[in-house]
Write an enzyme that holds these catalytic residues in place. Structure first.
Site, PDB file in Angstrom:
ATOM      1  N   ASP A  71      22.400  -7.211 -20.192  1.00 39.69           N
ATOM      2  CA  ASP A  71      23.345  -7.345 -20.680  1.00 39.69           C
ATOM      3  C   ASP A  71      23.312  -9.195 -20.045  1.00 39.69           C
ATOM      4  O   ASP A  71      24.304  -9.356 -21.363  1.00 39.69           O
ATOM      5  CB  ASP A  71      24.662  -6.602 -20.214  1.00 39.69           C
ATOM      6  CG  ASP A  71      24.217  -5.217 -21.106  1.00 39.69           C
ATOM      7  OD1 ASP A  71      24.188  -4.974 -22.065  1.00 39.69           O
ATOM      8  OD2 ASP A  71      25.184  -4.463 -20.568  1.00 39.69           O
ATOM      9  N   ARG A 117      28.525   8.108 -22.204  1.00 40.63           N
ATOM     10  CA  ARG A 117      28.238   7.151 -20.361  1.00 40.63           C
ATOM     11  C   ARG A 117      29.223   7.126 -20.175  1.00 40.63           C
ATOM     12  O   ARG A 117      29.327   6.493 -19.202  1.00 40.63           O
ATOM     13  CB  ARG A 117      26.455   6.396 -20.655  1.00 40.63           C
ATOM     14  CG  ARG A 117      26.808   5.892 -19.332  1.00 40.63           C
ATOM     15  CD  ARG A 117      24.980   5.133 -19.408  1.00 40.63           C
ATOM     16  NE  ARG A 117      24.470   5.546 -19.437  1.00 40.63           N
ATOM     17  CZ  ARG A 117      23.606   5.449 -18.472  1.00 40.63           C
ATOM     18  NH1 ARG A 117      23.110   4.039 -17.934  1.00 40.63           N
ATOM     19  NH2 ARG A 117      21.656   5.826 -19.431  1.00 40.63           N
ATOM     20  N   THR A 152      24.135   5.865 -14.705  1.00 39.80           N
ATOM     21  CA  THR A 152      22.908   5.008 -15.002  1.00 39.80           C
ATOM     22  C   THR A 152      21.360   5.005 -14.993  1.00 39.80           C
ATOM     23  O   THR A 152      21.275   6.368 -15.357  1.00 39.80           O
ATOM     24  CB  THR A 152      23.034   3.964 -13.781  1.00 39.80           C
ATOM     25  OG1 THR A 152      21.864   3.425 -13.057  1.00 39.80           O
ATOM     26  CG2 THR A 152      23.137   4.919 -12.549  1.00 39.80           C
TER      27      THR A 152
END
Ligand code: GLC
Length: 777
Positions: free
Chosen positions: A492, A335, A707
């Site tokens: 995160d 990604r 995303t």
């Protein structure tokens, strides 16, 4: 304010005003070769990996923000005027006459200037297996719409990159001296001298009328791509050099009668002059047309896995075209190729890939299965996943080797198996529902018995891998008995270490629910009996330790402070824990309602739900990096798109179809097509985040395409709002829609059959089925 519109028939987004605030991107390629390209034809391409297999150069975070590109210039050879077919780089100040159409895996740039209409289609044909080397095609048409004969030169241009972008961006004493350019068989060849036998080519379908192989010769000193000396002078010098900055610039001279159109092809690909020649032979006009038609068929088939007709034009457009397209691109290029992640990392983010694969097995069974196998291989025997890993490490299974070239693609070594200190608490948990959804979709329950190695040695069946994941999480609990947050949970920037994460506890309950369903449906009763009590106990612990009166806490810091309490001054309410408390079935009906009401009160904005509110303003490393990000950006008080659909699912589970739709509408990119002065990003893809209320740029979207919101929006909207869900032995249809809807229809392909579903809502309810008819009975 708007810059473009949707053409649903051609499945294109048409950018009519190309002076939009940010480059709008698209992805080319559906197999090994890929490119990310802006509406100004800026961007870059790669083969296999954007980090080690870069073909064209990108200057990240530079000006212009999307360059260099795969550009075509035109020059009127009578008066010397020149311009580009995309507005940038050489279209001057005035954008009028320019247009870009982004389609599914292709983009078209159009210019109507100086009595000439030109277009440039960029695409990468899907290759049959016997053609292993993909090429990118620039298909250019130039038409004389003036009343006189015109002499027009057409120049195709690309700037080559060193394969390994770290060297390309940083180590010029390598990159400038061991790659260069050659002219062979009508192609500029980029000679990657440092690698044995590696070349790239840029060529055209007829003999060139001039070329340049170096950037210095084509652009000239103190100039940029806006005013290349090679074009201004009207003469290319045929320069190549061993070393320097290789480019491919090729000129074709045309003489066009009034009304006449001519077509020119340029090709970019891997290999030397002979490979260039082979590409030219392979792709005449007819073959290019066929390859485009094939690409359309490919997408027809994917999108055909589910087509809906709903009384909501933008929702229909999104589910039928753009949302699934975006989700597919995430599975495909997972990604790191974008203008933000500039291809500087390789491999798979564990949690992202697992969620991507979970959400679209219907349209992409093979791609999702492949990802699942890779993730299973990236799981260590202790149960957690390698947070970021390259499947190629395991495919090669050899120790890092001495290499003669700096383009070392790292291979497997034991040191790449990170320990628990770097493990994220959620990674492996997404894999469990992803596997179960795959089996529900395909019926391939034998997959659960497939034997797959663990990253650190040993093997286990897929089922054993799932159990290791659950065992890991049930053993990793902190002082309150809630699962630890470890390096990070889904967020995160929430770095709790030995502190506890409510989100992970709820996710564990949810994952166990999927596991139990699979266990019961595949005769693994003992396992169901073993894990059900663990799940119940975790729910009870959550009830006891996390309920805060109005909603559930987000967790505890390692030193025992609650996070996300109604009594806190900042970081009071958090979307992840609120949504997952409901989705996991941990919250009782009263708690669910109270929690979801609080979500609306604290987190709702017209651009979507914020991740937390109020934003953190004081640095607190016990909570994590979140407190070091500006309020209203990234994970701090932002509208983070990815968890928004979790709230839609929660609303649907509690029967609130109007509120689910209100949230869906707030986030839906297509709804913001006329708010582009605020959104400043593609209205056809979900973006990673939208600046939150606590930021001056409230409503500005950032990081398109790559995303997890793509997969999740599709998953939530199709499985929960429209309610069409494959189970182990049946297809559920259990919609939760706004009361105002009269109903909807859908065509869903499932296990070889086509289901034509009609939902009627004469009583205008939001949920519940009064009558079910199958095959008219
Ligand atoms: C980014 C990461 C994803 C993470 C999210 C929230 O999207 O790719 O893994 O869950 O940020 O921090």
């Amino acid at each position: 304010m708007r810059y473009g519109s949707f053409d649903d028939v051609r499945r294109e987004y048409v950018i009519e005003d190309v002076s939009c605030p940010q480059p709008m991107t698209n992805y080319l390629g559906t197999q090994r070769m890929g490119a990310v390209i802006s509406h100004q034809a800026g961007g870059y391409s790669w083969l296999d990996t954007p980090e080690y297999g870069r073909i064209t150069r990108f200057r990240p975070n530079s000006l212009p923000t999307d360059g260099p590109g795969h550009w075509v210039y035109l020059r009127d050879d009578e008066d010397g005027q020149y311009w580009s077919v995309s507005w940038q780089p050489a279209g001057g100040e005035d954008p009028s006459g320019y247009r870009c159409r982004h389609g599914l895996s292709y983009s078209v740039f159009e210019a109507a200037r100086h009595g000439i209409e030109a277009s440039q289609i960029l695409f990468i044909p899907r290759e049959k297996e016997h053609f292993p080397d993909p090429v990118e095609v620039m298909d250019v048409r130039v038409k004389n719409v003036s009343k006189r004969i015109r002499e027009i030169s057409v120049y195709g241009y690309v700037e080559f990159s060193f394969h390994h972008i770290e060297f390309d961006n940083q180590n010029f004493q390598m990159s400038l001296y061991c790659a260069g350019s050659l002219w062979e068989q009508n192609a500029v060849v980029c000679d990657l001298h440092y690698e044995d036998g590696e070349f790239e080519f840029f060529t055209t379908d007829q003999p060139a009328d001039g070329f340049e192989g170096t950037r210095d010769a084509f652009i000239g000193p103190y100039r940029t791509e806006r005013n290349p000396i090679g074009i201004e002078r009207g003469d290319l010098t045929g320069t190549t050099e061993l070393g320097g900055n290789p480019v491919g610039a090729i000129r074709r001279k045309l003489i066009l009668q009034p009304g006449e159109e001519q077509r020119i092809l340029f090709f970019l690909g891997r290999g030397d002059g002979a490979a260039a020649n082979a590409a030219v032979k392979r792709y005449g006009f007819e073959q290019c047309d066929r390859a485009m038609a094939e690409l359309r068929r490919f997408w027809d088939e994917k999108l055909g896995s589910l087509q809906v007709s709903v009384p909501h034009a933008n929702m229909g457009r999104s589910l039928n075209i753009w949302n699934l397209y975006q989700a597919e691109i995430n599975v495909l290029f997972s990604r790191f190729s974008s203008f933000i992640e500039v291809g500087g990392r390789t491999g798979l983010g564990y949690r992202d890939t697992a969620q991507d694969a979970m959400c679209i097995p219907g349209a992409e069974p093979e791609g999702c299965r492949n990802r699942l196998v890779q993730l299973l291989h990236g799981q260590v025997s202790a149960g957690y996943g390698l947070h970021l890993f390259d499947p190629a490490w395991f495919e090669e299974r050899k120790e890092a080797q001495d290499s003669k070239s700096p383009t070392v693609v790292p291979v497997f070594s034991q040191s790449r198996i990170h320990g628990i200190a770097d493990a994220c608490a959620d990674d492996h948990l997404w894999l469990i529902p992803a596997i179960v959804e795959y089996v529900r979709e395909t019926g391939e329950s034998a997959f659960l018995d497939e034997i797959i190695p663990f990253a650190d040695g040993g093997t286990g069946t897929v089922w054993e891998h799932m159990k290791r994941g659950l065992d890991f999480s049930y053993s990793q609990v902190g002082a309150h008995g809630i699962t630890k947050g470890l390096r990070a949970d889904w967020n995160d920037c929430l770095n709790l270490g030995g502190g506890e994460s409510a989100m992970v506890a709820f996710l564990l309950v949810w994952a166990t629910g999927h596991f139990l369903d699979a266990a019961r449906n595949t005769g693994r009763i003992e396992d169901a009996e073993k894990y059900e009590p663990l799940m119940k106990q975790m729910k009870e612990t959550c009830q006891r330790e996390l309920w805060d009166g109005k909603w559930f806490l987000r967790g505890y810091t390692a030193d025992g402070r609650p996070i996300g309490s109604q009594h806190a001054a900042e970081g009071k309410m958090h979307l992840e824990s609120a949504a997952w408390a409901v989705v996991s079935g941990t919250a009782d009906p009263k708690q669910a309602l109270s929690t979801l009401d609080a979500v609306e009160e604290w987190l709702y904005t017209p651009y979507g739900l914020m991740l937390n509110a109020p934003s953190f303003t004081r640095r607190d490393d016990g909570v994590g990096f979140i407190s070091r990000v500006y309020p209203g950006i990234k994970e701090n008080g932002v509208i983070f798109s990815h968890p928004n659909p979790w709230a839609w699912v929660a609303e649907c589970m509690t029967g609130n179809g109007s509120r689910a739709m209100k949230y869906y509408d707030a986030l839906l990119p297509e709804n913001q097509n006329d708010k582009m002065e605020i959104r400043q990003a593609e209205p056809y893809t979900y973006c990673q985040f939208i600046m939150g209320r606590d930021h001056t740029a409230f409503g500005r979207a950032r990081h398109p395409f790559m995303t997890g919101s793509a997969g999740w929006a599709y998953y939530a909207a199709t499985r929960y709002m429209l309610g069409i869900r494959p189970e182990f032995h049946s297809l559920t249809v259990d919609p939760c829609i706004p009361a105002a809807w009269d109903g909807f229809t859908a065509i869903r392909k499932w296990r070889g059959a086509e289901y034509r579903i009609t939902v009627e809502n004469p009583n205008h309810v939001e949920k519940g089925t009064a009558i079910l008819e199958v095959d008219g009975a």
